[in-house]
Scaffold this active site. Structure first.
Site, short mmCIF file in Angstrom:
data_model
loop_
_atom_site.label_atom_id
_atom_site.label_comp_id
_atom_site.label_asym_id
_atom_site.label_seq_id
_atom_site.Cartn_x
_atom_site.Cartn_y
_atom_site.Cartn_z
N CYS A 133 0.69 -1.18 -0.06
CA CYS A 133 -0.11 -0.04 -0.14
C CYS A 133 0.84 1.26 -0.09
O CYS A 133 0.56 2.35 -0.59
CB CYS A 133 -1.15 -0.16 1.23
SG CYS A 133 -0.10 -0.46 2.99
N HIS A 240 -3.40 6.31 4.59
CA HIS A 240 -1.69 6.56 5.02
C HIS A 240 -1.39 7.76 4.40
O HIS A 240 -1.76 8.20 3.16
CB HIS A 240 -0.98 5.31 4.04
CG HIS A 240 -1.14 3.92 4.63
ND1 HIS A 240 -1.80 3.64 5.67
CD2 HIS A 240 -0.57 2.84 4.03
CE1 HIS A 240 -2.00 2.42 5.83
NE2 HIS A 240 -1.22 1.79 4.94
#
Lengths: 329, 329
Positions: A133, A240
């Site tokens: 990710c 994130h």
């Protein structure tokens, strides 16, 4: 999209955060329920899960016949993928695996579709790996820059949400917020804290998460870029963030770099600079802000994305799109 | 310490987080209550605050006579310091100011005692500035390294606690954790979020907090080091963390750098690498961990410290120690 919705899909790890998001995306693309198989481990087998207005009965991974479908989206643990991804591929199904197990295998392409869709031809075993990710959103942000002037150095510090560690990690944060002192999923309590460890430590002192950002960048974008990564867990549920400093070959005006983002599919350039995890949760794009020049050939920027969408489920489904567009499935 | 406890101290901003910590440190050093004046704005005037087993009556800044004491520890807002720090100094008192107002003035030394106590002789107005919290802990960590091989580049990403923004910011985090959607102190909700903005934006796109880390490093340690900073607020109550990548002039074995921390006053080197804000809250030292080499001449480390102690109150009192040790007060 018509062909896409006619294919049959297996979602392996259907009860997990990424599996659920895969189901949500398939449903939003009007893939009918009878074309979707929800697969999980023994514990969940026989239970039902929601798929749009209907329900799917969860089937058991051990006994599922992958020849029933064309595409399997895997997001169980790495050890499960190591066994069942090859099995599914041997049964004729294309596997897009979200774990780290196959990522560095030479005959398994590692794909961010906006960057290296062409690598799909390197698939020799009907297995394609979905990158980490943190790597995906970083590469989405640096690729338009690398086209303007080659990247020499990337220094990245991450601010990673707990959802990247799965449903139990989100629960652990919630429990700690309510006063629990139990820390199982992380080495320290994560509520009101930050923890500079994601995945295990390797020789030399870097974590495996940091190592992934280095080697995956070299495999997807190009070798030779110096990548220094520090990966940190923060008490955020979803989204994130990354503080990225980078050095280019040339001393380019910062406005030229900003322009590079304008026509860039999947990237939103935030002129005002301020984007946060809460702002991007549920969004498909990677958000780039706070772009600035910091001396000759050095620049900084701030990159935020929904780790469950572009960081995982969405990117996997975009890889399926590549297979469809190229007539591979 | 005997002379230290006999001096008289004014704590300006006594009700704030830093002021309270200053009082706690003075009390722990056995400074008697009759040697301590708690000073605040009109709103708090006349109220009492705890000092060890006794209580102090808060006095009004506007009317306080600073000739009653030898040392004033200022931690109000910058605008208050701009007026009252010179006034206190003119009344014969040494001012150690925790705000950013005087830091870059040529005749005001900016001091981290372990690094540049000698700069105290440059004080021409009886005002000494306490550096920014993020700068202090970074410089404590990089100074031992710079002695081994000169620093060329520092790339720092911060993970800064809300206590750095004062008591109301801590309350805002707590309220948001309980469901409040009100965001006043920060540009976004900070609970379950991270915000890449601390202090105001300046021309060129950096924030004032980031600018402080650059110019204060040049003033305290040495000019010429390239410093790239991204400063980020995280939902932590107390304890700033920093991911620091750095480039040296020489390719030094990482073990040599680790050894440099061993005999370094005020620094604790964490061999196992994992230190977090919750681990260091209330501690005086700066904690360095995750030191690793990342290619020729490049290294990374993780630095955590209590922003209210070494980042503010403790450093200010250590500056007072310098004044005492050198016979200036």
């Amino acid at each position: 999209m018509s062909h896409f919705s006619q294919l049959k899909y297996a979602i392996v790890g259907a009860t997990g955060i990424v599996g659920q998001e895969c189901l949500a995306i398939l449903n939003s693309r009007n893939v009918p329920a009878h074309n979707v198989f929800a697969i999980a481990s023994k514990d969940s087998c026989g239970k039902v899960i929601q798929y749009g207005d209907t329900q799917l009965i969860i089937q058991h991974l051990d006994s599922f016949d992958f020849s029933l479908c064309q595409i399997a989206l895997f997001s169980p643990g790495a050890s499960v993928s190591s066994v069942f991804a090859p099995k599914a591929a041997q049964q004729g199904c294309w596997v897009i695996d979200n774990t780290s197990f196959f990522r560095m295998d030479e005959d398994v392409p590692l794909i961010v579709p906006e960057i290296n869709a062409h690598a799909v031809v390197q698939a020799k075993r009907r297995i394609i790996a979905n990158p980490n990710c943190s790597t995906i959103q970083m590469l989405m942000a640096v690729q338009p820059i690398d086209k303007i002037s080659p990247l020499r150095t990337i220094v990245v510090s991450t601010y990673q949400a707990v959802s990247g560690a799965g449903r139990s990690a989100v629960q652990e944060l919630q429990d700690q917020e309510m006063g629990s002192a139990v820390a199982v999923r992380f080495a320290r309590p994560i509520a009101r804290n930050v923890i500079p460890q994601i995945d295990v430590f390797m020789d030399g002192g870097q974590t495996k998460e940091e190592w992934k950002m280095v080697v995956e960048t070299h495999k997807i974008l190009k070798p030779g870029i110096r990548v220094l990564a520090t990966c940190v867990r923060v008490p955020v549920v979803r989204g994130h963030s990354e503080a990225i400093a980078f050095e280019l070959e040339d001393d380019v005006p910062v406005g030229d770099l900003a322009k590079g983002f304008e026509s860039c599919a999947g990237v939103v350039y935030c002129q005002d600079g301020l984007c946060t995890p809460l702002d991007v949760c549920g969004r498909d794009e990677v958000f780039v802000g706070r772009l600035r020049k910091d001396g000759p050939r050095w620049y900084q920027m701030w990159v935020v994305a929904d780790n469950v969408r572009k960081g995982a489920a969405l990117n996997a489904i975009q890889i399926a799109d590549v297979l469809v567009e190229r007539g591979i499935v």
